[in-house]
Design an enzyme around this catalytic site. Sequence first.
Site, PDB file in Angstrom:
ATOM      1  N   TYR A  22      77.628 132.228  -2.620  1.00 41.84           N
ATOM      2  CA  TYR A  22      76.513 132.757  -3.410  1.00 41.84           C
ATOM      3  C   TYR A  22      75.359 133.313  -2.574  1.00 41.84           C
ATOM      4  CZ  TYR A  22      78.985 130.057  -6.993  1.00 41.84           C
ATOM      5  OH  TYR A  22      79.939 129.553  -7.833  1.00 41.84           O
ATOM      6  N   HIS A 100      78.333 137.829 -12.785  1.00 41.84           N
ATOM      7  CA  HIS A 100      78.566 136.731 -11.841  1.00 41.84           C
ATOM      8  C   HIS A 100      78.304 137.246 -10.436  1.00 41.84           C
ATOM      9  CE1 HIS A 100      80.327 134.303 -14.996  1.00 41.84           C
ATOM     10  NE2 HIS A 100      80.931 135.404 -15.397  1.00 41.84           N
TER      11      HIS A 100
HETATM   12  C1  DQA Z   1      79.015 132.073 -11.158  1.00 40.58           C
HETATM   13  C2  DQA Z   1      80.539 131.856 -11.171  1.00 40.58           C
HETATM   14  C3  DQA Z   1      80.897 130.615 -11.979  1.00 40.58           C
HETATM   15  O1  DQA Z   1      82.296 130.422 -11.977  1.00 40.58           O
HETATM   16  C4  DQA Z   1      80.239 129.390 -11.364  1.00 40.58           C
HETATM   17  O2  DQA Z   1      80.507 128.255 -12.161  1.00 40.58           O
HETATM   18  C5  DQA Z   1      78.781 129.568 -11.152  1.00 40.58           C
HETATM   19  C6  DQA Z   1      78.292 130.843 -10.644  1.00 40.58           C
HETATM   20  C7  DQA Z   1      78.614 133.263 -10.259  1.00 40.58           C
HETATM   21  O3  DQA Z   1      77.495 133.742 -10.404  1.00 40.58           O
HETATM   22  O4  DQA Z   1      79.421 133.681  -9.411  1.00 40.58           O
HETATM   23  O5  DQA Z   1      77.994 128.630 -11.317  1.00 40.58           O
HETATM   24  O6  DQA Z   1      78.599 132.378 -12.473  1.00 40.58           O
END
Ligand code: DQA
Length: 149
Positions: A22, A100
């Site tokens: 992330y 995401h």
């Molecule tokens: C997310 C992807 C999801 O699978 C995960 O549970 C997250 C972050 C993303 O921004 O990549 O908490 O939403």
Amino acid sequence: MKILVLNGINLDMFGKREPALYGTTTLAEITARLEALGKELGVQVESFQTNDEGAMCERIHRAKLEGADAVLINAGAWSHYSYAIRDALAMLTVPVVELHMSNVQAREPFRHQSVFAAIVKGQISGFGVDSYLLALRAAVSAASAAAIS
Ligand code: DQA
């Protein structure tokens, strides 16, 4: 035009959480980047984050009553199983963009399903912070098209 940005469970930990997936940008920094882009595009951006599923549903109800022009949502893990949030989003008649940071299709199988997929305008996944910025551009464009038609 007013665009509502919704951030769900665990996303307040962006910047500190699994940086390989992330990145190191905090949610506050992402929010500031969205506000700056909103200014450039001439739209108002309001952001909301919660780790409480009920609070997320209530914020979506309020969006329906107050009339946002489009909604961006990164619901985190809720995206994969929350029918409650799916049903709340389905009440909205304005464009909803799911996003995401990570490429969820390239990750564990449970992340390949989004329970929002069939009711959102579209999805953006895998571009890190740019997923948010691309989603804002897409939402403004979709809301402008909806206003004309
Ligand atoms: C997310 C992807 C999801 O699978 C995960 O549970 C997250 C972050 C993303 O921004 O990549 O908490 O939403």
